[in-house]
Design a protein around this motif. Structure first.
Motif, PDB file in Angstrom:
ATOM      1  N   HIS A 170       0.714  -1.585  -0.128  1.00 46.42           N
ATOM      2  CA  HIS A 170       0.143   0.228   0.333  1.00 46.42           C
ATOM      3  C   HIS A 170       0.830   1.392   0.179  1.00 46.42           C
ATOM      4  O   HIS A 170       0.687   2.718  -0.687  1.00 46.42           O
ATOM      5  N   HIS A 211       1.202   4.900  -2.023  1.00 45.30           N
ATOM      6  CA  HIS A 211       0.879   6.547  -2.129  1.00 45.30           C
ATOM      7  C   HIS A 211       2.174   6.577  -3.088  1.00 45.30           C
ATOM      8  O   HIS A 211       2.277   8.374  -3.008  1.00 45.30           O
ATOM      9  N   SER A 233      -0.050   9.741   5.960  1.00 44.79           N
ATOM     10  CA  SER A 233      -1.003   8.985   6.099  1.00 44.79           C
ATOM     11  C   SER A 233      -1.412   8.870   7.366  1.00 44.79           C
ATOM     12  O   SER A 233      -0.980   9.265   8.309  1.00 44.79           O
ATOM     13  N   ASP A 262      -5.974   7.538  -0.232  1.00 39.67           N
ATOM     14  CA  ASP A 262      -6.133   5.753  -0.986  1.00 39.67           C
ATOM     15  C   ASP A 262      -7.842   5.744  -2.160  1.00 39.67           C
ATOM     16  O   ASP A 262      -8.521   6.000  -2.194  1.00 39.67           O
TER      17      ASP A 262
HETATM   18 ZN    ZN Z   1      -2.893   4.759   2.608  1.00 39.62          ZN
END
Ligand code: ZN
Ligand code: KG4
Length: 353
Positions: free
Chosen positions: A115, A119, A145, A319
Protein backbone atom coordinates in the motif's frame (compact mmCIF):
# COMPACT_ATOMS: atom_id res chain seq x y z
CA UNK A 1 -2.69 0.43 -25.02
CA UNK A 2 1.02 0.36 -24.20
CA UNK A 3 3.30 -2.62 -23.75
CA UNK A 4 2.73 -4.33 -20.47
CA UNK A 5 -1.01 -4.04 -20.93
CA UNK A 6 -3.69 -3.01 -18.54
CA UNK A 7 -3.67 -3.74 -14.85
CA UNK A 8 -6.85 -4.10 -12.85
CA UNK A 9 -5.97 -2.98 -9.33
CA UNK A 10 -7.88 -3.55 -6.09
CA UNK A 11 -7.36 -1.49 -2.91
CA UNK A 12 -9.18 -2.23 0.35
CA UNK A 13 -6.58 -1.78 3.09
CA UNK A 14 -8.45 0.75 5.19
CA UNK A 15 -11.77 2.51 4.64
CA UNK A 16 -11.89 3.13 0.89
CA UNK A 17 -12.90 0.42 -1.57
CA UNK A 18 -10.96 1.25 -4.73
CA UNK A 19 -10.74 -0.45 -8.11
CA UNK A 20 -8.84 1.03 -11.03
CA UNK A 21 -7.80 0.06 -14.53
CA UNK A 22 -4.42 1.57 -15.34
CA UNK A 23 -2.38 1.47 -18.53
CA UNK A 24 1.42 1.19 -18.33
CA UNK A 25 1.49 2.42 -14.72
CA UNK A 26 0.56 5.91 -15.90
CA UNK A 27 -2.74 6.33 -17.65
CA UNK A 28 -5.93 5.95 -15.64
CA UNK A 29 -8.77 4.39 -17.62
CA UNK A 30 -10.98 4.07 -14.56
CA UNK A 31 -10.50 4.83 -10.88
CA UNK A 32 -13.57 4.22 -8.75
CA UNK A 33 -13.49 4.75 -4.98
CA UNK A 34 -16.33 4.01 -2.57
CA UNK A 35 -15.53 5.93 0.57
CA UNK A 36 -16.73 4.83 3.98
CA UNK A 37 -15.88 8.20 5.49
CA UNK A 38 -19.50 9.25 6.06
CA UNK A 39 -20.22 5.94 7.76
CA UNK A 40 -17.18 6.11 10.06
CA UNK A 41 -17.84 9.79 10.81
CA UNK A 42 -20.89 8.75 12.80
CA UNK A 43 -18.63 6.62 15.04
CA UNK A 44 -15.86 9.25 15.19
CA UNK A 45 -13.35 6.84 13.65
CA UNK A 46 -12.86 3.55 11.86
CA UNK A 47 -14.35 0.40 13.38
CA UNK A 48 -12.37 -2.42 11.68
CA UNK A 49 -15.17 -4.95 11.43
CA UNK A 50 -17.58 -2.35 10.08
CA UNK A 51 -14.94 -1.35 7.50
CA UNK A 52 -14.44 -4.96 6.36
CA UNK A 53 -18.16 -5.52 5.96
CA UNK A 54 -18.52 -2.31 3.97
CA UNK A 55 -15.79 -3.51 1.56
CA UNK A 56 -17.75 -6.72 1.14
CA UNK A 57 -20.88 -4.71 0.36
CA UNK A 58 -19.28 -2.31 -2.14
CA UNK A 59 -16.55 -4.20 -3.96
CA UNK A 60 -18.73 -5.65 -6.73
CA UNK A 61 -20.57 -2.37 -7.52
CA UNK A 62 -17.17 -0.60 -7.56
CA UNK A 63 -15.84 -3.14 -10.09
CA UNK A 64 -18.96 -2.76 -12.25
CA UNK A 65 -18.53 1.00 -12.28
CA UNK A 66 -14.82 0.67 -13.16
CA UNK A 67 -15.64 -1.54 -16.18
CA UNK A 68 -18.29 0.91 -17.33
CA UNK A 69 -15.87 3.85 -17.06
CA UNK A 70 -12.93 2.11 -18.77
CA UNK A 71 -14.84 0.60 -21.67
CA UNK A 72 -12.51 -2.43 -21.83
CA UNK A 73 -12.98 -6.12 -21.08
CA UNK A 74 -11.10 -9.05 -19.58
CA UNK A 75 -9.22 -9.71 -22.83
CA UNK A 76 -7.46 -6.37 -22.38
CA UNK A 77 -6.33 -7.07 -18.81
CA UNK A 78 -2.77 -8.38 -18.37
CA UNK A 79 -2.83 -8.84 -14.61
CA UNK A 80 -4.83 -8.33 -11.44
CA UNK A 81 -3.08 -6.40 -8.67
CA UNK A 82 -4.08 -6.12 -5.05
CA UNK A 83 -2.88 -4.43 -1.87
CA UNK A 84 -1.68 -7.18 0.48
CA UNK A 85 -0.53 -4.84 3.30
CA UNK A 86 -0.06 -2.89 5.41
CA UNK A 87 -3.58 -2.20 6.65
CA UNK A 88 -6.49 -3.62 8.60
CA UNK A 89 -6.50 -7.43 8.33
CA UNK A 90 -10.24 -7.80 7.76
CA UNK A 91 -10.30 -5.04 5.15
CA UNK A 92 -7.25 -6.42 3.31
CA UNK A 93 -8.73 -9.92 3.22
CA UNK A 94 -11.82 -8.75 1.35
CA UNK A 95 -9.78 -7.18 -1.46
CA UNK A 96 -7.27 -10.03 -1.57
CA UNK A 97 -9.94 -12.70 -1.78
CA UNK A 98 -11.80 -10.75 -4.45
CA UNK A 99 -8.64 -10.21 -6.54
CA UNK A 100 -7.67 -13.88 -6.19
CA UNK A 101 -11.08 -14.97 -7.41
CA UNK A 102 -10.86 -12.67 -10.42
CA UNK A 103 -7.34 -13.87 -11.23
CA UNK A 104 -8.38 -17.50 -10.90
CA UNK A 105 -11.58 -17.32 -12.90
CA UNK A 106 -10.02 -15.25 -15.72
CA UNK A 107 -6.64 -17.02 -15.62
CA UNK A 108 -4.68 -13.78 -15.00
CA UNK A 109 -1.47 -13.39 -13.01
CA UNK A 110 -1.83 -11.87 -9.54
CA UNK A 111 0.52 -9.05 -8.48
CA UNK A 112 0.81 -8.18 -4.76
CA UNK A 113 1.32 -4.49 -3.95
CA UNK A 114 2.50 -2.75 -0.80
CA UNK A 115 0.00 0.00 0.00
CA UNK A 116 2.80 2.44 0.85
CA UNK A 117 4.50 1.79 -2.48
CA UNK A 118 1.12 2.65 -4.01
CA UNK A 119 1.12 6.05 -2.27
CA UNK A 120 4.62 6.65 -3.67
CA UNK A 121 3.81 5.57 -7.22
CA UNK A 122 0.77 7.83 -7.36
CA UNK A 123 3.42 10.43 -8.31
CA UNK A 124 3.99 8.58 -11.61
CA UNK A 125 0.33 8.66 -12.66
CA UNK A 126 -0.19 10.99 -15.62
CA UNK A 127 -1.43 14.46 -14.72
CA UNK A 128 -1.63 17.08 -17.47
CA UNK A 129 -2.07 19.88 -14.95
CA UNK A 130 1.39 19.33 -13.48
CA UNK A 131 4.51 21.20 -14.57
CA UNK A 132 6.91 18.35 -13.85
CA UNK A 133 5.85 15.24 -15.74
CA UNK A 134 7.74 12.67 -13.72
CA UNK A 135 9.92 12.48 -10.61
CA UNK A 136 13.68 12.24 -11.23
CA UNK A 137 16.14 10.05 -9.32
CA UNK A 138 17.59 10.31 -6.80
CA UNK A 139 14.55 11.59 -4.97
CA UNK A 140 13.28 12.01 -1.47
CA UNK A 141 9.68 11.07 -0.79
CA UNK A 142 7.55 12.02 2.18
CA UNK A 143 4.59 9.71 2.70
CA UNK A 144 2.08 10.97 5.24
CA UNK A 145 -1.12 9.04 5.83
CA UNK A 146 -3.46 8.02 8.61
CA UNK A 147 -1.31 5.06 9.54
CA UNK A 148 2.19 6.02 8.34
CA UNK A 149 4.63 8.90 8.24
CA UNK A 150 8.05 8.33 6.74
CA UNK A 151 10.80 9.74 4.55
CA UNK A 152 12.56 7.54 1.99
CA UNK A 153 15.31 8.05 -0.53
CA UNK A 154 14.77 6.40 -3.92
CA UNK A 155 17.84 5.94 -6.10
CA UNK A 156 15.86 4.13 -8.79
CA UNK A 157 12.51 2.42 -9.28
CA UNK A 158 11.65 0.12 -6.36
CA UNK A 159 14.92 0.99 -4.57
CA UNK A 160 14.26 2.49 -1.15
CA UNK A 161 16.30 3.58 1.82
CA UNK A 162 14.36 4.60 4.89
CA UNK A 163 15.60 7.96 6.17
CA UNK A 164 13.13 8.40 9.01
CA UNK A 165 9.68 7.53 10.28
CA UNK A 166 7.33 8.44 13.07
CA UNK A 167 8.28 7.10 16.47
CA UNK A 168 4.69 7.36 17.69
CA UNK A 169 1.58 8.71 15.89
CA UNK A 170 1.30 9.13 12.13
CA UNK A 171 0.66 12.72 10.98
CA UNK A 172 -2.86 11.85 9.79
CA UNK A 173 -3.59 10.14 13.09
CA UNK A 174 -2.55 13.35 14.91
CA UNK A 175 -4.91 15.36 12.68
CA UNK A 176 -7.72 12.90 13.39
CA UNK A 177 -7.18 12.83 17.16
CA UNK A 178 -6.83 16.59 17.54
CA UNK A 179 -9.81 17.14 15.24
CA UNK A 180 -11.82 15.00 17.59
CA UNK A 181 -10.63 16.97 20.64
CA UNK A 182 -11.71 20.15 18.87
CA UNK A 183 -15.17 18.71 18.26
CA UNK A 184 -14.59 18.56 14.48
CA UNK A 185 -16.03 15.73 12.36
CA UNK A 186 -14.00 12.67 11.29
CA UNK A 187 -11.62 12.62 9.49
CA UNK A 188 -9.86 15.44 11.29
CA UNK A 189 -7.40 16.29 8.49
CA UNK A 190 -9.74 18.00 6.03
CA UNK A 191 -11.80 19.48 8.90
CA UNK A 192 -8.73 21.06 10.55
CA UNK A 193 -7.50 22.38 7.19
CA UNK A 194 -10.87 24.04 6.59
CA UNK A 195 -11.12 25.46 10.12
CA UNK A 196 -7.51 26.74 10.02
CA UNK A 197 -8.18 28.63 6.79
CA UNK A 198 -10.76 30.76 8.59
CA UNK A 199 -8.52 31.67 11.56
CA UNK A 200 -8.42 35.43 11.97
CA UNK A 201 -5.70 35.34 14.65
CA UNK A 202 -2.61 33.32 13.87
CA UNK A 203 -0.72 33.55 17.15
CA UNK A 204 -1.29 30.10 18.64
CA UNK A 205 2.04 28.27 18.69
CA UNK A 206 2.26 24.59 19.50
CA UNK A 207 5.58 22.75 20.07
CA UNK A 208 7.61 21.09 17.30
CA UNK A 209 9.48 17.84 17.98
CA UNK A 210 12.72 18.21 16.01
CA UNK A 211 14.46 15.13 17.52
CA UNK A 212 17.92 16.59 16.87
CA UNK A 213 19.38 15.82 13.46
CA UNK A 214 17.21 12.76 13.02
CA UNK A 215 14.76 12.40 10.15
CA UNK A 216 12.32 10.67 12.49
CA UNK A 217 9.05 12.34 13.46
CA UNK A 218 7.06 12.50 16.68
CA UNK A 219 3.56 13.90 17.01
CA UNK A 220 2.43 12.58 20.39
CA UNK A 221 3.87 15.58 22.31
CA UNK A 222 2.02 17.94 20.00
CA UNK A 223 -1.19 15.99 20.52
CA UNK A 224 -0.72 16.17 24.31
CA UNK A 225 -0.03 19.91 24.14
CA UNK A 226 -3.19 20.41 22.08
CA UNK A 227 -5.17 18.26 24.50
CA UNK A 228 -3.92 20.32 27.48
CA UNK A 229 -4.71 23.63 25.83
CA UNK A 230 -8.19 22.46 24.87
CA UNK A 231 -8.82 21.04 28.35
CA UNK A 232 -7.81 24.27 30.09
CA UNK A 233 -9.98 26.30 27.74
CA UNK A 234 -13.01 24.04 28.20
CA UNK A 235 -14.19 22.38 31.37
CA UNK A 236 -12.37 19.09 30.94
CA UNK A 237 -11.24 16.44 28.46
CA UNK A 238 -11.95 18.13 25.16
CA UNK A 239 -15.34 17.85 23.54
CA UNK A 240 -17.56 15.41 21.72
CA UNK A 241 -18.06 15.23 17.96
CA UNK A 242 -19.84 18.23 16.53
CA UNK A 243 -20.22 19.82 19.96
CA UNK A 244 -17.21 21.92 20.79
CA UNK A 245 -17.39 23.99 23.94
CA UNK A 246 -14.87 26.27 22.22
CA UNK A 247 -16.10 29.08 20.02
CA UNK A 248 -15.84 28.57 16.28
CA UNK A 249 -13.14 31.27 16.16
CA UNK A 250 -11.11 29.53 18.84
CA UNK A 251 -11.39 26.16 17.07
CA UNK A 252 -10.08 27.89 13.94
CA UNK A 253 -7.13 29.45 15.81
CA UNK A 254 -6.15 26.20 17.51
CA UNK A 255 -6.52 24.33 14.19
CA UNK A 256 -4.22 26.87 12.59
CA UNK A 257 -1.58 26.51 15.34
CA UNK A 258 -1.71 22.72 15.18
CA UNK A 259 -1.50 22.54 11.38
CA UNK A 260 1.44 24.98 11.35
CA UNK A 261 3.35 22.79 13.78
CA UNK A 262 2.81 19.60 11.74
CA UNK A 263 3.54 21.26 8.40
CA UNK A 264 6.65 23.05 9.69
CA UNK A 265 8.25 19.81 10.90
CA UNK A 266 7.28 17.82 7.78
CA UNK A 267 8.54 20.47 5.36
CA UNK A 268 11.76 21.31 7.24
CA UNK A 269 12.86 17.67 7.57
CA UNK A 270 11.94 16.78 3.99
CA UNK A 271 13.91 19.68 2.53
CA UNK A 272 16.91 18.91 4.74
CA UNK A 273 16.81 15.26 3.64
CA UNK A 274 16.55 16.30 -0.02
CA UNK A 275 19.59 18.55 0.30
CA UNK A 276 21.54 15.86 2.12
CA UNK A 277 21.03 13.18 -0.55
CA UNK A 278 21.34 15.62 -3.47
CA UNK A 279 17.80 14.91 -4.61
CA UNK A 280 16.61 15.90 -8.09
CA UNK A 281 12.96 15.79 -7.04
CA UNK A 282 10.82 15.65 -3.96
CA UNK A 283 7.71 13.47 -3.92
CA UNK A 284 4.80 13.91 -1.54
CA UNK A 285 2.07 11.31 -1.05
CA UNK A 286 -0.48 9.78 1.33
CA UNK A 287 -3.78 11.16 2.59
CA UNK A 288 -2.24 14.12 4.46
CA UNK A 289 -0.68 15.21 1.15
CA UNK A 290 -4.20 16.37 0.27
CA UNK A 291 -3.50 19.23 2.70
CA UNK A 292 -3.26 22.50 0.77
CA UNK A 293 -0.90 24.23 3.23
CA UNK A 294 1.52 21.27 3.25
CA UNK A 295 1.47 21.07 -0.57
CA UNK A 296 2.06 24.79 -1.05
CA UNK A 297 4.73 25.13 1.64
CA UNK A 298 6.70 22.11 0.39
CA UNK A 299 6.34 23.18 -3.25
CA UNK A 300 7.70 26.66 -2.45
CA UNK A 301 10.58 25.32 -0.35
CA UNK A 302 11.53 22.68 -2.91
CA UNK A 303 11.38 25.13 -5.82
CA UNK A 304 13.57 27.62 -3.92
CA UNK A 305 16.12 24.85 -3.28
CA UNK A 306 16.12 23.78 -6.92
CA UNK A 307 14.35 20.43 -6.78
CA UNK A 308 10.75 20.42 -7.96
CA UNK A 309 7.98 18.85 -5.90
CA UNK A 310 5.87 16.17 -7.54
CA UNK A 311 2.59 15.67 -5.73
CA UNK A 312 -0.48 13.90 -7.12
CA UNK A 313 -3.80 15.70 -7.15
CA UNK A 314 -5.62 15.33 -3.79
CA UNK A 315 -7.95 12.55 -4.99
CA UNK A 316 -4.88 10.44 -5.86
CA UNK A 317 -3.21 11.19 -2.48
CA UNK A 318 -5.98 9.59 -0.42
CA UNK A 319 -6.45 5.84 -0.83
CA UNK A 320 -7.45 4.70 -4.34
CA UNK A 321 -6.93 1.82 -6.77
CA UNK A 322 -5.01 3.80 -9.41
CA UNK A 323 -1.98 4.22 -7.16
CA UNK A 324 -1.95 0.43 -6.63
CA UNK A 325 -2.10 -0.01 -10.42
CA UNK A 326 0.83 2.38 -10.83
CA UNK A 327 3.03 0.48 -8.38
CA UNK A 328 1.83 -2.87 -9.72
CA UNK A 329 3.03 -2.03 -13.18
CA UNK A 330 6.62 -1.61 -11.88
CA UNK A 331 6.39 -4.71 -9.71
CA UNK A 332 4.91 -6.69 -12.60
CA UNK A 333 7.77 -5.62 -14.88
CA UNK A 334 10.22 -6.69 -12.16
CA UNK A 335 8.63 -10.15 -12.08
CA UNK A 336 6.51 -9.92 -8.93
CA UNK A 337 3.77 -12.57 -8.85
CA UNK A 338 1.66 -13.95 -6.02
CA UNK A 339 0.20 -17.44 -5.71
CA UNK A 340 -3.44 -18.01 -4.96
CA UNK A 341 -2.37 -18.62 -1.37
CA UNK A 342 -1.60 -14.88 -0.99
CA UNK A 343 -2.36 -13.71 2.56
CA UNK A 344 -2.84 -10.30 4.18
CA UNK A 345 0.19 -8.74 5.86
CA UNK A 346 -1.17 -6.03 8.19
CA UNK A 347 2.33 -4.81 9.18
CA UNK A 348 4.11 -5.18 5.82
CA UNK A 349 7.06 -2.72 5.79
CA UNK A 350 8.17 -0.77 2.71
CA UNK A 351 11.81 -0.10 3.41
CA UNK A 352 14.57 -0.50 5.93
CA UNK A 353 17.30 1.89 7.01
ZN1 ZN B 1 -3.20 5.03 2.48
O1 KG4 C 1 -3.75 7.64 2.85
P1 KG4 C 1 -5.05 7.71 3.52
O2 KG4 C 1 -6.29 7.96 2.68
O3 KG4 C 1 -5.34 6.39 4.33
C1 KG4 C 1 -4.29 5.72 4.99
O4 KG4 C 1 -3.57 4.92 4.31
O5 KG4 C 1 -4.14 5.99 6.21
O6 KG4 C 1 -4.94 8.83 4.65
C2 KG4 C 1 -5.98 9.17 5.50
C3 KG4 C 1 -5.50 10.29 6.42
C4 KG4 C 1 -6.48 10.65 7.53
O7 KG4 C 1 -5.77 10.68 8.75
C5 KG4 C 1 -6.96 12.05 7.13
O8 KG4 C 1 -7.28 12.86 8.24
C6 KG4 C 1 -5.77 12.58 6.38
O9 KG4 C 1 -5.28 11.50 5.65
N1 KG4 C 1 -6.14 13.68 5.48
C7 KG4 C 1 -5.73 14.95 5.65
C8 KG4 C 1 -6.36 15.71 4.63
N2 KG4 C 1 -7.13 14.86 3.87
C9 KG4 C 1 -6.97 13.62 4.40
N3 KG4 C 1 -4.91 15.50 6.55
C10 KG4 C 1 -4.71 16.83 6.49
N4 KG4 C 1 -5.28 17.64 5.55
C11 KG4 C 1 -6.11 17.12 4.61
N5 KG4 C 1 -6.68 17.91 3.70
Amino acid sequence: MTAGGLILAVESSCDETGIAIVDGGKTILANVVASQVAMHAAMGGIVPEVAARAHLRWIVPVLDEAWAAAGVGWDDIAAVAVTNGPGLAGSLLVGINFAKTLAYVHAKPLVPVNHLEGHLYAAWLADETREVAEPLFPLVALIVSGGHTFLVEMTDHLQYRLLGETVDDAAGEAFDKVGRLLGLPYPGGPAIMKAAASATRQDVVFPRAWLGDSFDFSFSGLKTAARRTIATETDGEGTSIGESALSEDRVAELSYGFQESVVDVLVTKTLRAARQVGARSVVLGGGVAANRVLRDRLADGAAAAGFPLVVPRPSLCTDNGAMIGAAASRRWAAGARAGLDLDARPSLPLARR
